[in-house]
Design a protein around this motif. Sequence first.
Motif: not given
Length: 301
Positions: A157-164
């Motif tokens: 994953f590349d930045e899986p938490f961005v925008g959540l």
Amino acid sequence: MKALQIRSLSKSYGKKKALDDFSFEMDYGEIVALVGENGAGKTTLLNCLSGIKYPDSGQVLYEQKDVLKNYLLLRDFGILVEAVFFDYLNVYENLSLLAKASGISNPEQVNSEIHHALELVGLTKHKTEYVKTFSFGMKQRLGLAQTLIGDKKFLVFDEPFVGLDPIGKEKIKEVIIGKAKKMGVGVFLSSHDLADVDEICDRVVMLRQGKKVYDGFIERTNTYQIKLSRKINKEEEDELRERFEGITIEDYSVLEIGKKEDLGDVIILLTKNKIKILDVIKKSGVLYDLFRREIGDHDVV
């Protein structure tokens, strides 16, 4: 022998060396985070690992087989680096195409895989909606669902938490931890948020200007900060230092304690000396301190 090995990987864009002789290995069941400052080479590394970019030199070995010479090996990988969707198809249709491309041909199995993936990421109610109507956070969830189709042995994953939102972030963390610790799936992710990394990851790898500067396990040790209503005097300071080993005192009004078992006794002593406590804060700054020592004062991205 580790299941995934990266050996002496290098990649340049013109005169800029984005990745410089990077080596790394990990096994099934590990959750490993990749962190570094702006332009450190994190996305380049994940792109090379996932087949989006081809390195100038080096090897990516999966179960001792060279991925760079046989990208079909990546069928065992669920990858979310650059999520691609067909906007003119709905969620179910997007995932159905992916399932079939992954070699799943039985309609019942396709349906079961999609239902399970959507349930894990909280998108079950949206399976007939079109991706073009989704917010960025919902697209992130759908991207994660894509990685969960089929029997994956590694997730990247590349930045899986961005925008959540907070609820979405916790949902994704539960999925990652469950996959790794209950099913033995290896997880390699980049994140700019050290708090998220500290919460779910076993190891951390740090990049600086394309080079690996740290690779080690996360030691989770907490400290407790007590903010006081007034400055303590010399006699009170001496008593605190004599009774509690390792206590630090900042500006005579902020105490920091490394042992949880000392916290209650310190509070009792302060109360006895009629010192009002304004706040008690639990701090987990080990990873942040490590980052500052290895990387310096840069943005974590």
